[in-house]
Design a protein around this motif. Sequence first.
Motif, PDB file in Angstrom:
ATOM      1  N   LEU A  99       6.328   2.535  -7.492  1.00 40.27           N
ATOM      2  CA  LEU A  99       5.078   1.968  -8.008  1.00 40.27           C
ATOM      3  C   LEU A  99       5.328   1.021  -9.177  1.00 40.27           C
ATOM      4  O   LEU A  99       4.588   0.050  -9.365  1.00 40.27           O
ATOM      5  CB  LEU A  99       4.132   3.101  -8.420  1.00 40.27           C
ATOM      6  CG  LEU A  99       3.564   3.920  -7.244  1.00 40.27           C
ATOM      7  CD1 LEU A  99       2.830   5.149  -7.753  1.00 40.27           C
ATOM      8  CD2 LEU A  99       2.634   3.048  -6.392  1.00 40.27           C
ATOM      9  N   ARG A 126       6.277  -2.087  -7.566  1.00 39.13           N
ATOM     10  CA  ARG A 126       5.065  -2.653  -6.944  1.00 39.13           C
ATOM     11  C   ARG A 126       4.276  -3.470  -7.962  1.00 39.13           C
ATOM     12  O   ARG A 126       3.731  -4.535  -7.632  1.00 39.13           O
ATOM     13  CB  ARG A 126       4.199  -1.527  -6.377  1.00 39.13           C
ATOM     14  CG  ARG A 126       2.929  -2.019  -5.681  1.00 39.13           C
ATOM     15  CD  ARG A 126       2.109  -0.850  -5.127  1.00 39.13           C
ATOM     16  NE  ARG A 126       0.978  -1.364  -4.361  1.00 39.13           N
ATOM     17  CZ  ARG A 126      -0.201  -1.692  -4.899  1.00 39.13           C
ATOM     18  NH1 ARG A 126      -0.387  -1.563  -6.221  1.00 39.13           N
ATOM     19  NH2 ARG A 126      -1.173  -2.160  -4.134  1.00 39.13           N
ATOM     20  N   GLN A 127       4.219  -2.989  -9.199  1.00 37.47           N
ATOM     21  CA  GLN A 127       3.510  -3.737 -10.242  1.00 37.47           C
ATOM     22  C   GLN A 127       4.168  -5.080 -10.494  1.00 37.47           C
ATOM     23  O   GLN A 127       3.492  -6.097 -10.712  1.00 37.47           O
ATOM     24  CB  GLN A 127       3.463  -2.917 -11.531  1.00 37.47           C
ATOM     25  CG  GLN A 127       2.484  -1.748 -11.487  1.00 37.47           C
ATOM     26  CD  GLN A 127       1.059  -2.212 -11.215  1.00 37.47           C
ATOM     27  OE1 GLN A 127       0.442  -1.824 -10.214  1.00 37.47           O
ATOM     28  NE2 GLN A 127       0.525  -3.056 -12.077  1.00 37.47           N
ATOM     29  N   PRO A 155       1.634  -6.525  -2.401  1.00 36.70           N
ATOM     30  CA  PRO A 155       2.260  -5.351  -1.780  1.00 36.70           C
ATOM     31  C   PRO A 155       1.213  -4.373  -1.279  1.00 36.70           C
ATOM     32  O   PRO A 155       0.085  -4.311  -1.781  1.00 36.70           O
ATOM     33  CB  PRO A 155       3.071  -4.743  -2.926  1.00 36.70           C
ATOM     34  CG  PRO A 155       2.346  -5.174  -4.166  1.00 36.70           C
ATOM     35  CD  PRO A 155       1.817  -6.553  -3.864  1.00 36.70           C
ATOM     36  N   LEU A 213       1.162   2.661  -1.567  1.00 36.09           N
ATOM     37  CA  LEU A 213       2.220   3.581  -1.168  1.00 36.09           C
ATOM     38  C   LEU A 213       1.843   4.248   0.160  1.00 36.09           C
ATOM     39  O   LEU A 213       0.730   4.758   0.307  1.00 36.09           O
ATOM     40  CB  LEU A 213       2.413   4.642  -2.254  1.00 36.09           C
ATOM     41  CG  LEU A 213       3.651   5.524  -2.155  1.00 36.09           C
ATOM     42  CD1 LEU A 213       4.909   4.742  -2.514  1.00 36.09           C
ATOM     43  CD2 LEU A 213       3.511   6.729  -3.082  1.00 36.09           C
ATOM     44  N   ILE A 261       6.505   1.118   0.365  1.00 40.40           N
ATOM     45  CA  ILE A 261       5.623   0.024  -0.051  1.00 40.40           C
ATOM     46  C   ILE A 261       6.183  -1.237   0.593  1.00 40.40           C
ATOM     47  O   ILE A 261       7.397  -1.476   0.553  1.00 40.40           O
ATOM     48  CB  ILE A 261       5.608  -0.132  -1.584  1.00 40.40           C
ATOM     49  CG1 ILE A 261       4.997   1.117  -2.243  1.00 40.40           C
ATOM     50  CG2 ILE A 261       4.837  -1.385  -2.005  1.00 40.40           C
ATOM     51  CD1 ILE A 261       5.242   1.192  -3.735  1.00 40.40           C
ATOM     52  N   PHE A 289       5.995  -5.582   1.274  1.00 40.14           N
ATOM     53  CA  PHE A 289       5.495  -6.900   0.862  1.00 40.14           C
ATOM     54  C   PHE A 289       6.420  -7.970   1.438  1.00 40.14           C
ATOM     55  O   PHE A 289       7.574  -7.694   1.797  1.00 40.14           O
ATOM     56  CB  PHE A 289       5.417  -7.021  -0.664  1.00 40.14           C
ATOM     57  CG  PHE A 289       6.737  -6.947  -1.391  1.00 40.14           C
ATOM     58  CD1 PHE A 289       7.451  -8.096  -1.705  1.00 40.14           C
ATOM     59  CD2 PHE A 289       7.253  -5.713  -1.777  1.00 40.14           C
ATOM     60  CE1 PHE A 289       8.656  -8.021  -2.383  1.00 40.14           C
ATOM     61  CE2 PHE A 289       8.472  -5.632  -2.449  1.00 40.14           C
ATOM     62  CZ  PHE A 289       9.170  -6.789  -2.759  1.00 40.14           C
TER      63      PHE A 289
END
Length: 304
Positions: free
Chosen positions: A223, A226-227, A236, A239, A248, A250
């Motif tokens: 995560l 992801r940020q 993205p 989860l 995840i 992208f």
Amino acid sequence: MDGSLGLHHITGIAGDPQENLDFYAGVLGLRLVKRSVNQDDPTTYHLFYADREGTPGTDLTFFPWPKLPPNRPGVGQAVEVALAVPEGSLGYWEGRLGHLPKERGERYGRPALLLQDPHGLPLALVEAPGPGRPWEGSPVPLAHQVRGLLGARLLVRSVPSSLAALEGVLGYRKAVEKGNRVLLEQEGSFLEVQGLPQGRWGAWGVGGVHHLAFRVRDETHGLALRQKALALGLRPTPLIDRFWFRSIYFREPGGVLFELATDGPGFALDEPLESLGQHLALPPWLEAKRRSIEAALPLLRLPA
């Protein structure tokens, strides 16, 4: 948690699943550690090949979609998969691969044997260290077994744009830059990024790479990355629970599909280590459909 821990797995698109199994388990000697289905399309297998224990970083997986046309290589794709083999083992592999077309070459400054799998996926066997643990059940002697994933080659329109994600999100570091090619390294894995500003877009098909997955320790680590992807405008996914790991997804700016995958829980979550891959394994949410799923899948036999 500045970046990923290198490659987790690479997923390709295969043709006939039995031919895929015969080659990767029977010829390359990888262990089938999970015989499952594509969770987004349970009518097709998802076959996972790896080392003895399914160690993250050793896993080459396939969606067999034999009705697709052949892959059309182009920008927005990964176009070659490199596997690590022990130093001094290329002579053995030349003999084992027999009549298959192949040639000596070099990848990442190391000796390599270049070939294609039966469905056209370009492979490089490279003499280099790898994370894999030898498997006593392999038809390949312990001293020559594939030791895991080493790298991949990506085709993109703009190298600088792709580097924003590869360096800024995944933490890969630039090792060599020459013309329109950049070699990146992270935790013992390599990505070669080639820029083709006027190149045509590739199209997924049999013999192509579907996506590259990168290791994260756990959900918190994933995560956090992801940020970083969000900050670059990469959109993205949330989860996603894949049962054996959390994911995840992208697309990096050049169009290649990436996945962040947690190291655990791992492939032994629902099967004893000794019998990995021998039976169809389904995540709990697909168990109610087991009978119809099995009826739609062709029978597979492990290579003798």
